[in-house]
Design a protein around this motif. Structure first.
Motif, PDB file in Angstrom:
ATOM      1  N   SER A  92      -3.870   0.506  -4.064  1.00  0.00           N
ATOM      2  CA  SER A  92      -5.099   1.044  -3.605  1.00  0.00           C
ATOM      3  C   SER A  92      -5.086  -0.176  -1.908  1.00  0.00           C
TER       4      SER A  92
ATOM      5  N   VAL B  46       1.107  -1.379   0.223  1.00  0.00           N
ATOM      6  CA  VAL B  46      -0.338   0.104  -0.345  1.00  0.00           C
ATOM      7  C   VAL B  46       1.052   1.021   0.016  1.00  0.00           C
ATOM      8  N   GLN B  47       2.235   1.444   0.990  1.00  0.00           N
ATOM      9  CA  GLN B  47       2.429   2.932   1.518  1.00  0.00           C
ATOM     10  C   GLN B  47       3.369   2.592   0.326  1.00  0.00           C
TER      11      GLN B  47
ATOM     12  N   GLY C 102       2.450   1.208  -3.941  1.00  0.00           N
ATOM     13  CA  GLY C 102       1.308   2.345  -4.461  1.00  0.00           C
ATOM     14  C   GLY C 102      -0.220   1.541  -4.616  1.00  0.00           C
TER      15      GLY C 102
ATOM     16  N   SER D  49      -2.010   7.278  -0.211  1.00  0.00           N
ATOM     17  CA  SER D  49      -1.268   6.691  -0.152  1.00  0.00           C
ATOM     18  C   SER D  49       0.512   7.133  -0.196  1.00  0.00           C
TER      19      SER D  49
END
Length: 476
Positions: A41, A35-36, A39, A415
């Protein structure tokens, strides 16, 4: 076959470190990474992990049925243990090393596909290994001791993932003050854990190899494998009242745990705004709490029933995890600048895993249910019970991961967020789910587990009747 030597207990217990390391990486690190860092979702990340867990959960009773009915010179369990090690390690490394340029749907398919392969490979180890633990002894208290060894290696290895990763791989650097945002750190992290996983799996196979000749064989004739047979076995297992309530309780607990674990690194990084070495300190406290908790709860289990040992530990664990965010939301927790802030975060983390040590009784409770099932049906199916409960735990944990992803998207969590740059209202919404909501769901699960009804005296009577049944009649 009641009392085991220390070497056999250690040999059996160390195998659970394989699943503990995999689970720690998947529960604490993988969701944040996709996610972080990459990227993807939150919803797609959660959906990928849910799909993988459902596929994994479906294979649990399949593998259980195959193992329960398998016959070879290595017994019913060891062939699967030995064969699972290398595929498991390979797929584990690959899931953390997606090629560049995949895009949203490419990352989603990569995460989904290789997560499924990791989990299925691990299932071919875990289910036979769990069933093996129920077969090593029939003694009421010795079963709890054996599960304590397994739980010790499971919880400590899972707890070790956070300090290991943040001390060795995600430390602060000039380019990445928060090392968990560095994409290059995840490949070496996965490689080291993969090696440790292989060592744990092979170690438990070798460590229990000399017990093969003492293990029980199926008391019913081997049956031809079919999906219908597997389904009927699962339905049959749910006819046991104690197991049915235990199944529901584990389901609710796993939903809460999955949600909380998926959001852990988000909470540390953005809500509590901890630096990498502070997250590592929290993880170290968790590891210490895990180690000491196992030994403490073995002692407690001598005086409390297995059921109440398990419930009391779960309630205390979730309170230690959920109350600090709740207190912060209410203005009762020290501010970040306070000298008491970090010590309290670290202390609550250590206490939480100390109390989670009560899980030593869960596997022992299932072994007792397997005895009751054999008395009722004449069928010895430890694998099916552990497979069914693993199905419940994994499917519901997958729902927790999906819930975590949906939450991040619903509260519009960025994000590309950096610590200190997320809106306060977004962070408060994150903490509300992580704390009070999870707390309520776990307490609901504890109520369900409280309906489990097998006692020590009942088990003694059941095992005596089983011994009488197995003694050959003089006329035979």
């Amino acid at each position: 076959m009641n009392r085991l030597e220390l070497g056999s207990k250690l040999g059996y217990g160390i195998g659970q470190a394989a699943e503990g390391l995999k689970t720690g990486a998947f529960e604490y690190i993988l969701f944040f990474y996709y996610v972080q860092v990459l990227g993807l979702s939150g919803t797609l990340s959660g959906a990928a992990l849910l799909i993988a867990m459902i596929a994994d959960a479906v294979t649990d009773p399949l593998v259980a049925s195959i193992s329960d009915n398998h016959s070879s010179r290595l017994g019913r369990r060891h062939p699967f243990i030995y064969l699972s090690a290398i595929p498991m390690a390979f797929f584990f490394v690959v899931v953390f090393m997606p090629p560049d340029g995949l895009g949203q749907w490419g990352l989603f398919l990569w995460l989904t596909g290789f997560s499924i392969l990791v989990r299925v490979a691990m299932t071919f180890f875990v289910i036979p290994h769990l069933a093996l633990g129920a077969e090593l002894t029939s003694d009421y208290d010795e079963r709890t001791t054996i599960v304590a060894y397994r739980t010790f290696f499971s919880i400590t290895s899972m707890s070790a993932v956070v300090p290991l990763s943040f001390w060795l791989f995600f430390g602060a650097s000039e380019a990445f003050p928060n090392g968990q945002f560095d994409p290059a750190a995840y490949g070496p992290f996965a490689l080291v854990l993969a090696v440790l996983i292989v060592l744990a799996i092979i170690g438990t196979g070798v460590g229990t190899h000399d017990r093969i000749r003492y293990l029980p064989r199926p008391v019913h004739a081997p049956e031809t494998f079919s999906f219908g047979h597997v389904l009927s076995d699962v339905v049959e297992s749910l006819e046991n009242i104690s197991f049915r309530w235990f199944f529901l309780g584990i389901f609710l607990y796993a939903v809460a745990r999955g949600t909380q674990n998926a959001l852990n690194v988000h909470m540390f990084t953005f809500f509590w705004r901890l630096a990498p070495d502070e997250i590592a300190a929290w993880g170290t406290a968790v590891l210490i709490g895990s180690v000491t908790g196992i030994f403490a709860w073995v002692y407690v289990a001598r005086y409390l029933s297995k059921k109440y040992t398990y419930i009391s530990g779960l309630m205390l664990w979730t309170s230690c995890m959920g109350l600090p965010p709740l207190a912060y939301l209410l203005g009762w927790f020290p501010e970040h600048e306070s000298p008491f802030f970090l010590p309290l975060i670290v202390a609550f983390g250590g206490l939480a895993l100390f109390f989670k040590g009560s899980q030593i009784t869960s596997g022992s409770m299932l072994a007792d249910v397997a005895d009751e099932h054999e008395m009722t049906t004449g069928r010895r199916q430890e694998g099916m019970f552990f497979g069914a409960i693993s199905l419940s735990s994994k499917a519901s944990s997958g729902l927790g991961h999906l819930g975590a992803g949906l939450v991040l998207d619903l509260i519009q969590f960025p994000s590309d967020a950096v610590p200190g740059g997320v809106p306060e209202e977004t962070l408060r919404s994150l903490a509300f789910i992580y704390g009070p909501v999870v707390l309520v769901v776990v307490f609901m699960g504890c109520y369900a587990i409280s309906r489990y009804s097998l006692t020590r005296d009942q088990l003694v009577e059941i095992q005596e009747r089983l011994r009488v049944r197995k003694v050959p009649h003089p006329s035979e």
